[in-house]
Design a protein around this motif. Sequence first.
Motif, PDB file in Angstrom:
ATOM      1  N   VAL A  28      -4.343 -58.637  63.686  1.00 26.38           N
ATOM      2  CA  VAL A  28      -5.532 -58.299  62.667  1.00 26.38           C
ATOM      3  C   VAL A  28      -4.795 -58.524  61.098  1.00 26.38           C
ATOM      4  O   VAL A  28      -5.429 -59.304  60.353  1.00 26.38           O
ATOM      5  CB  VAL A  28      -5.996 -56.921  62.743  1.00 26.38           C
ATOM      6  CG1 VAL A  28      -6.770 -56.724  61.520  1.00 26.38           C
ATOM      7  CG2 VAL A  28      -7.088 -56.760  63.758  1.00 26.38           C
ATOM      8  N   ARG A  29      -3.612 -58.045  61.261  1.00 26.12           N
ATOM      9  CA  ARG A  29      -2.894 -58.435  60.072  1.00 26.12           C
ATOM     10  C   ARG A  29      -2.630 -59.960  59.799  1.00 26.12           C
ATOM     11  O   ARG A  29      -2.682 -60.629  58.756  1.00 26.12           O
ATOM     12  CB  ARG A  29      -1.216 -58.026  60.208  1.00 26.12           C
ATOM     13  CG  ARG A  29      -0.420 -58.321  58.905  1.00 26.12           C
ATOM     14  CD  ARG A  29       0.906 -57.552  58.955  1.00 26.12           C
ATOM     15  NE  ARG A  29       1.800 -57.905  57.907  1.00 26.12           N
ATOM     16  CZ  ARG A  29       3.232 -57.572  57.666  1.00 26.12           C
ATOM     17  NH1 ARG A  29       3.691 -56.875  58.720  1.00 26.12           N
ATOM     18  NH2 ARG A  29       3.736 -57.989  56.569  1.00 26.12           N
ATOM     19  N   LEU A  30      -2.436 -60.747  60.605  1.00 33.63           N
ATOM     20  CA  LEU A  30      -2.280 -62.126  60.821  1.00 33.63           C
ATOM     21  C   LEU A  30      -3.800 -62.815  60.492  1.00 33.63           C
ATOM     22  O   LEU A  30      -3.730 -63.667  59.359  1.00 33.63           O
ATOM     23  CB  LEU A  30      -1.786 -62.857  61.909  1.00 33.63           C
ATOM     24  CG  LEU A  30      -1.592 -64.362  62.095  1.00 33.63           C
ATOM     25  CD1 LEU A  30      -0.746 -64.776  60.913  1.00 33.63           C
ATOM     26  CD2 LEU A  30      -1.239 -64.865  63.315  1.00 33.63           C
ATOM     27  N   MET A  31      -4.908 -62.172  60.719  1.00 38.83           N
ATOM     28  CA  MET A  31      -6.004 -62.803  60.769  1.00 38.83           C
ATOM     29  C   MET A  31      -6.308 -62.489  59.304  1.00 38.83           C
ATOM     30  O   MET A  31      -6.860 -63.557  58.395  1.00 38.83           O
ATOM     31  CB  MET A  31      -7.074 -62.041  61.533  1.00 38.83           C
ATOM     32  CG  MET A  31      -8.515 -62.454  61.232  1.00 38.83           C
ATOM     33  SD  MET A  31      -9.760 -61.691  62.428  1.00 38.83           S
ATOM     34  CE  MET A  31      -9.693 -60.002  61.515  1.00 38.83           C
ATOM     35  N   ALA A  57      -5.166 -51.029  52.489  1.00 41.26           N
ATOM     36  CA  ALA A  57      -4.868 -49.988  53.131  1.00 41.26           C
ATOM     37  C   ALA A  57      -5.882 -48.987  53.457  1.00 41.26           C
ATOM     38  O   ALA A  57      -6.138 -47.965  54.218  1.00 41.26           O
ATOM     39  CB  ALA A  57      -3.834 -48.985  52.218  1.00 41.26           C
ATOM     40  N   ASN A  58      -7.185 -49.387  52.907  1.00 47.61           N
ATOM     41  CA  ASN A  58      -8.164 -48.658  53.173  1.00 47.61           C
ATOM     42  C   ASN A  58      -8.799 -48.598  54.418  1.00 47.61           C
ATOM     43  O   ASN A  58      -9.364 -47.455  55.175  1.00 47.61           O
ATOM     44  CB  ASN A  58      -9.504 -49.096  52.196  1.00 47.61           C
ATOM     45  CG  ASN A  58      -9.418 -48.408  50.794  1.00 47.61           C
ATOM     46  OD1 ASN A  58      -9.484 -47.380  50.612  1.00 47.61           O
ATOM     47  ND2 ASN A  58      -9.417 -49.301  49.986  1.00 47.61           N
ATOM     48  N   GLY A  59      -8.394 -49.520  55.225  1.00 49.20           N
ATOM     49  CA  GLY A  59      -9.125 -49.715  56.567  1.00 49.20           C
ATOM     50  C   GLY A  59      -8.384 -48.491  57.512  1.00 49.20           C
ATOM     51  O   GLY A  59      -8.848 -47.959  58.342  1.00 49.20           O
ATOM     52  N   GLY A  60      -7.059 -48.325  57.405  1.00 50.53           N
ATOM     53  CA  GLY A  60      -6.417 -47.233  58.085  1.00 50.53           C
ATOM     54  C   GLY A  60      -7.228 -46.023  57.738  1.00 50.53           C
ATOM     55  O   GLY A  60      -7.388 -45.212  58.975  1.00 50.53           O
ATOM     56  N   PHE A  61      -7.477 -45.539  56.456  1.00 50.50           N
ATOM     57  CA  PHE A  61      -7.919 -44.323  56.257  1.00 50.50           C
ATOM     58  C   PHE A  61      -9.487 -44.253  56.850  1.00 50.50           C
ATOM     59  O   PHE A  61      -9.971 -43.492  57.229  1.00 50.50           O
ATOM     60  CB  PHE A  61      -7.682 -43.784  54.914  1.00 50.50           C
ATOM     61  CG  PHE A  61      -6.496 -43.750  54.534  1.00 50.50           C
ATOM     62  CD1 PHE A  61      -6.006 -42.528  54.720  1.00 50.50           C
ATOM     63  CD2 PHE A  61      -5.726 -44.744  54.009  1.00 50.50           C
ATOM     64  CE1 PHE A  61      -4.660 -42.221  54.333  1.00 50.50           C
ATOM     65  CE2 PHE A  61      -4.424 -44.528  53.758  1.00 50.50           C
ATOM     66  CZ  PHE A  61      -3.958 -43.127  53.859  1.00 50.50           C
ATOM     67  N   SER A  87      -2.638 -48.719  58.537  1.00 51.77           N
ATOM     68  CA  SER A  87      -2.469 -49.617  57.093  1.00 51.77           C
ATOM     69  C   SER A  87      -1.179 -50.223  56.973  1.00 51.77           C
ATOM     70  O   SER A  87      -1.162 -51.622  56.524  1.00 51.77           O
ATOM     71  CB  SER A  87      -2.649 -48.549  55.720  1.00 51.77           C
ATOM     72  OG  SER A  87      -3.860 -47.847  55.730  1.00 51.77           O
ATOM     73  N   TYR A  88      -0.052 -49.765  57.534  1.00 51.02           N
ATOM     74  CA  TYR A  88       1.264 -50.668  57.518  1.00 51.02           C
ATOM     75  C   TYR A  88       1.007 -51.788  58.323  1.00 51.02           C
ATOM     76  O   TYR A  88       1.620 -53.032  57.929  1.00 51.02           O
ATOM     77  CB  TYR A  88       2.170 -49.803  57.600  1.00 51.02           C
ATOM     78  CG  TYR A  88       3.618 -50.369  57.910  1.00 51.02           C
ATOM     79  CD1 TYR A  88       4.374 -50.758  56.720  1.00 51.02           C
ATOM     80  CD2 TYR A  88       4.033 -50.823  58.959  1.00 51.02           C
ATOM     81  CE1 TYR A  88       5.614 -51.346  56.660  1.00 51.02           C
ATOM     82  CE2 TYR A  88       5.449 -51.464  59.196  1.00 51.02           C
ATOM     83  CZ  TYR A  88       6.235 -51.721  58.024  1.00 51.02           C
ATOM     84  OH  TYR A  88       7.230 -52.451  58.240  1.00 51.02           O
ATOM     85  N   ILE A 147       5.180 -50.433  52.660  1.00 54.19           N
ATOM     86  CA  ILE A 147       5.305 -49.017  52.955  1.00 54.19           C
ATOM     87  C   ILE A 147       5.434 -48.257  51.459  1.00 54.19           C
ATOM     88  O   ILE A 147       5.153 -47.112  51.352  1.00 54.19           O
ATOM     89  CB  ILE A 147       6.891 -48.789  53.247  1.00 54.19           C
ATOM     90  CG1 ILE A 147       6.978 -47.488  53.919  1.00 54.19           C
ATOM     91  CG2 ILE A 147       7.940 -49.634  52.685  1.00 54.19           C
ATOM     92  CD1 ILE A 147       6.201 -46.973  54.987  1.00 54.19           C
ATOM     93  N   ASP A 148       5.701 -48.873  50.248  1.00 52.18           N
ATOM     94  CA  ASP A 148       6.109 -48.302  49.073  1.00 52.18           C
ATOM     95  C   ASP A 148       4.541 -48.136  48.531  1.00 52.18           C
ATOM     96  O   ASP A 148       4.420 -47.319  47.493  1.00 52.18           O
ATOM     97  CB  ASP A 148       6.760 -49.270  48.265  1.00 52.18           C
ATOM     98  CG  ASP A 148       8.127 -49.301  48.664  1.00 52.18           C
ATOM     99  OD1 ASP A 148       8.765 -48.309  49.277  1.00 52.18           O
ATOM    100  OD2 ASP A 148       8.702 -50.166  48.420  1.00 52.18           O
ATOM    101  N   VAL A 149       3.645 -48.534  48.961  1.00 58.43           N
ATOM    102  CA  VAL A 149       2.329 -48.560  48.479  1.00 58.43           C
ATOM    103  C   VAL A 149       1.680 -47.378  49.203  1.00 58.43           C
ATOM    104  O   VAL A 149       0.781 -46.606  48.493  1.00 58.43           O
ATOM    105  CB  VAL A 149       1.200 -49.799  48.637  1.00 58.43           C
ATOM    106  CG1 VAL A 149       0.052 -49.688  48.157  1.00 58.43           C
ATOM    107  CG2 VAL A 149       1.981 -51.039  47.745  1.00 58.43           C
ATOM    108  N   LEU A 150       1.858 -47.225  50.227  1.00 52.92           N
ATOM    109  CA  LEU A 150       1.142 -46.319  51.240  1.00 52.92           C
ATOM    110  C   LEU A 150       1.313 -44.655  50.500  1.00 52.92           C
ATOM    111  O   LEU A 150       2.437 -44.302  50.268  1.00 52.92           O
ATOM    112  CB  LEU A 150       1.732 -45.838  52.696  1.00 52.92           C
ATOM    113  CG  LEU A 150       1.320 -47.090  53.473  1.00 52.92           C
ATOM    114  CD1 LEU A 150       1.966 -47.031  54.672  1.00 52.92           C
ATOM    115  CD2 LEU A 150      -0.063 -47.602  53.557  1.00 52.92           C
TER     116      LEU A 150
END
Length: 485
Positions: A238-241, A273-277, A310-311, A317-320
């Motif tokens: 998904v990250r690559l997509m 990062a919204n996706g993770g939450f 999200s990561y 990592i610094d944004v989370l």
Amino acid sequence: MQTTASPTSSDTAAENKTPSASINPEMAQHPNNFYRCQHPDKPLRPAPAISARYSATYEGYRCMMFADCDYQMKMSAAEFDACPATHRWMDAEWEGDYTSDQLALWMRQQPNNQGRKLFEQALENGIGSVSDAPDIMKAFFAQVDAIPQLFDLEKAQKGADLLANMSPLMHYMANTSLIWVSSTMGPVSRMVGSTGRFFNVENSLSRFVETSSYVVGDVSSADVFQRNSQSFKTGVRVRLMHSLIRNQVIKSDNKDLIDFAERGHPMSDHIGANGGFMFTLYCLKFSASMGAKYSREDYENCCELARVISYINGTGIDVLPKDLEECYLYVDHSLAMCEGHTPFTEKLNQAFYFGIPDLIAKRQNSKLLALMNPLSRGFLNGINRWAYGNDIFRDMPGMPKQAFWAVPLFVLMREVRRGYLLLDKLMPLYEQRMTRRRQKHREFSNKKFVSFVAKLMKREGSDEVKMTYDGHDNSTTKDLKGADS
């Protein structure tokens, strides 16, 4: 602490292309167009204009999210600005995922789909299995392989267990309320709209199944984000997509998709990062609004799972956000300061409320199921009115008429579920029953869901429901859609 990879020679070559060939000229010439990893000493960038203003659009949803905790919603841009953490999130609105974006560029330059083949080899067998792997691929897998050192995977697994405890019906209801974010939240709406993911539901079945399977099955699996797990591999794909899409979007001169000066990066590190939450904390909060009870520890575990998702999907990592309080602030800030509905909203609402029920009815032999089509629209509408409140639906384009029975039905469902969950917990052997249910829920979400959809849509054995996550490998800027497409 992990840092983003430094540029390689192949990266530099890609960056040295003429702006008109590789990037939207407006973005290329903007002073805020740089990666933080390349210029760590530059001052933090302020929020783009579109997300510097407070919006009441999601107040109803935010009230639902924070009803069972002590977090105090912020009610103005000034209140958010007083929180130091929001400054680094606003800075992240100006950039994408450097390492993954550069890997995607490298892959697109390889002949005969060789880049994807090497990527899949590294994903399945480790980067050490790839002879003469390029530096950017090594940097990419160094990041994703660092997950056990960066996060508490035991807590994350407990968060996944909480999601798996929910019945598939409740879990999919919670995620159905989040699919609507694709219509209403500006950055998400623009990207989902521009890729045409759900405009024509019949032709987007594979993408719909991929998305649903990931956000329900993978993120609640029993070995969540362990190195060789299916959830890990899916998250990395998904990250690559996302990077493949991002690299096409930033070349576009379509104002529906990109207005860098006004809105920042169209697929930013912050919005990613919204996706993770959404897939974790939002679902638990929806379940709580429907009668379940959760402790602070439950939410902490869920937030750790959100941070991992999200990561692995590309957020630095610094944004989370770093703890539960920051996670609540992050959610509040994201919903209160984001752009509202977009030129794609009407088409996305029509696809969601009309396209999906119409397709299901069309594919069935039963006339009764076809006659129940308006009921399914009312039920979908009810889920979202329950989650977001009525105010957000005023003047919202593409919506069906409100079904008078929908919200009362959800009130009844909440009370019945609340009583059932309480009684179930008081009865003997509760833990054993929950363990068995969790196993059955996972069996459906991870193994049976895709075949269930294929049968429902009369698509058994069809390529339309393949779970490959490579639908954008060969996409171009011409494949992106404007609102009038």
